[in-house]
Scaffold this motif. Sequence first.
Motif, PDB file in Angstrom:
ATOM      1  N   PRO A 112     -37.581 -37.093  26.233  1.00  0.00           N
ATOM      2  CA  PRO A 112     -36.369 -37.456  26.979  1.00  0.00           C
ATOM      3  C   PRO A 112     -35.108 -37.197  26.158  1.00  0.00           C
ATOM      4  O   PRO A 112     -35.097 -37.461  24.951  1.00  0.00           O
ATOM      5  N   MET A 113     -34.078 -36.681  26.799  1.00  0.00           N
ATOM      6  CA  MET A 113     -32.812 -36.476  26.070  1.00  0.00           C
ATOM      7  C   MET A 113     -31.680 -37.236  26.758  1.00  0.00           C
ATOM      8  O   MET A 113     -31.705 -37.438  27.972  1.00  0.00           O
ATOM      9  N   ARG A 114     -30.722 -37.665  25.945  1.00  0.00           N
ATOM     10  CA  ARG A 114     -29.561 -38.411  26.427  1.00  0.00           C
ATOM     11  C   ARG A 114     -28.305 -37.827  25.810  1.00  0.00           C
ATOM     12  O   ARG A 114     -28.338 -37.297  24.697  1.00  0.00           O
ATOM     13  N   VAL A 115     -27.191 -37.987  26.528  1.00  0.00           N
ATOM     14  CA  VAL A 115     -25.895 -37.612  25.968  1.00  0.00           C
ATOM     15  C   VAL A 115     -25.559 -38.551  24.814  1.00  0.00           C
ATOM     16  O   VAL A 115     -26.170 -39.619  24.675  1.00  0.00           O
ATOM     17  N   SER A 116     -24.571 -38.155  23.996  1.00  0.00           N
ATOM     18  CA  SER A 116     -24.149 -39.005  22.874  1.00  0.00           C
ATOM     19  C   SER A 116     -23.346 -40.206  23.395  1.00  0.00           C
ATOM     20  O   SER A 116     -22.879 -40.192  24.544  1.00  0.00           O
ATOM     21  N   ARG A 117     -23.161 -41.204  22.548  1.00  0.00           N
ATOM     22  CA  ARG A 117     -22.381 -42.382  22.946  1.00  0.00           C
ATOM     23  C   ARG A 117     -20.991 -42.374  22.307  1.00  0.00           C
ATOM     24  O   ARG A 117     -20.294 -43.380  22.311  1.00  0.00           O
ATOM     25  N   THR A 118     -20.590 -41.260  21.755  1.00  0.00           N
ATOM     26  CA  THR A 118     -19.280 -41.162  21.095  1.00  0.00           C
ATOM     27  C   THR A 118     -18.164 -41.536  22.079  1.00  0.00           C
ATOM     28  O   THR A 118     -18.095 -40.971  23.176  1.00  0.00           O
ATOM     29  N   PRO A 119     -17.290 -42.491  21.680  1.00  0.00           N
ATOM     30  CA  PRO A 119     -16.347 -43.020  22.668  1.00  0.00           C
ATOM     31  C   PRO A 119     -15.023 -42.294  22.788  1.00  0.00           C
ATOM     32  O   PRO A 119     -14.265 -42.551  23.717  1.00  0.00           O
ATOM     33  N   GLU A 120     -14.672 -41.424  21.819  1.00  0.00           N
ATOM     34  CA  GLU A 120     -13.348 -40.791  21.960  1.00  0.00           C
ATOM     35  C   GLU A 120     -13.341 -39.363  21.462  1.00  0.00           C
ATOM     36  O   GLU A 120     -14.161 -38.964  20.634  1.00  0.00           O
ATOM     37  N   LEU A 121     -12.355 -38.616  21.977  1.00  0.00           N
ATOM     38  CA  LEU A 121     -12.250 -37.193  21.659  1.00  0.00           C
ATOM     39  C   LEU A 121     -12.078 -36.975  20.161  1.00  0.00           C
ATOM     40  O   LEU A 121     -12.620 -36.013  19.609  1.00  0.00           O
ATOM     41  N   ALA A 122     -11.358 -37.866  19.502  1.00  0.00           N
ATOM     42  CA  ALA A 122     -11.092 -37.689  18.067  1.00  0.00           C
ATOM     43  C   ALA A 122     -12.380 -37.627  17.243  1.00  0.00           C
ATOM     44  O   ALA A 122     -12.384 -37.066  16.152  1.00  0.00           O
ATOM     45  N   GLU A 123     -13.462 -38.186  17.764  1.00  0.00           N
ATOM     46  CA  GLU A 123     -14.746 -38.158  17.030  1.00  0.00           C
ATOM     47  C   GLU A 123     -15.728 -37.180  17.654  1.00  0.00           C
ATOM     48  O   GLU A 123     -16.926 -37.219  17.361  1.00  0.00           O
ATOM     49  N   SER A 124     -15.236 -36.311  18.528  1.00  0.00           N
ATOM     50  CA  SER A 124     -16.130 -35.448  19.309  1.00  0.00           C
ATOM     51  C   SER A 124     -16.128 -34.003  18.840  1.00  0.00           C
ATOM     52  O   SER A 124     -15.132 -33.499  18.326  1.00  0.00           O
TER      53      SER A 124
END
Length: 299
Positions: free
Chosen positions: A154-166
């Motif tokens: 199973p794969m999931r998207v990341s939980r990174t909350p903001e563009l600055a860390e993306s």
Amino acid sequence: MSGAEKKVDDLAWIPKASAIAREAGARLREFQAQGVETEYKGEVDLVTVADRTAEKLVCERLAEAFPEHGVYGEEGTRVRLDGEYRWYVDPLDGTTNFAHGIPHFCVSLGLELRPTGLNPEEDGTLVAGVVYDPMRDELFAAERGKGAWLNGKPMRVSRTPELAESLVATGFPSRKRHLSPNVHFYQEFTLRSHGVRRAGSAALDLAYVASGRMEGFWEFKLNPWDTAAGTLLVEEAGGRVTDFSGGPFRLDSREVLASNGFIHEELLGLFSDMFAGRSLTPIPTPQEFAAHRAARSAG
Ligand code: IPD
Ligand code: CA
Ligand code: CA
């Protein structure tokens, strides 16, 4: 075999579509090893014998596996388009990489359910997608409502909350390049994130958002065969896909914005600001930079 891996075998279309994508991918690997001649479809729009051979193979196998289904392929296949199901086939996404010997390309197969009575210009529902990277032997797959998998896990998207860390990705059209505003978006996203990758395969860009390797992807003027499989991967992995205004993504909308969902509103805000002429961070022009450079070497 784990429970999650077993579930992949229970799916309606993925096992057969995966086998077809793997077979086509193996042919691409052979062509890559031999080297192929490149032709031009447009000014810088490349095509090779590998694209055509892989599309023919995929279409033959789809007809054997799903005789009722229609097929809409990048290299010209148009069959049974009045059917209830339609496969969007990109037999080689990343042709420019392929032609230059860069091992980053894939086979992309997306299945749309088109209920009887649907207008030709209306979208049905994407129900299955497979993206296969033959050089890394990575198979990304999803079915609507059932989940998404990378090589059976199973794969999931990341939980990174903001563009600055993306980390995000985009691509550029190979036709009418002078009409694309995307370099402005490239610049602004570069300044506000960990960086923008322009890796040359939209289907793999979407698969990387789905698998949590990257947080977002956008591109202007893609075709349904580029996006059908990858957008379903993102949604089934928990992410979000829209047009640049936050409206529903449509296969022929020529706008795709995909993300892990957490940064989506921020990305939409940036698009809206940029379309309104706001939020453009000034950077030196080449001329200003040259003047600075000359002053430095003189001093
Ligand atoms: C291309 C790739 C590329 C994207 C181009 C597409 P192709 O597809 O997906 O990443 O930037 O817009 O046309 O021609 O290699 O199948
Ligand atoms: Ca493509
Ligand atoms: Ca292609």
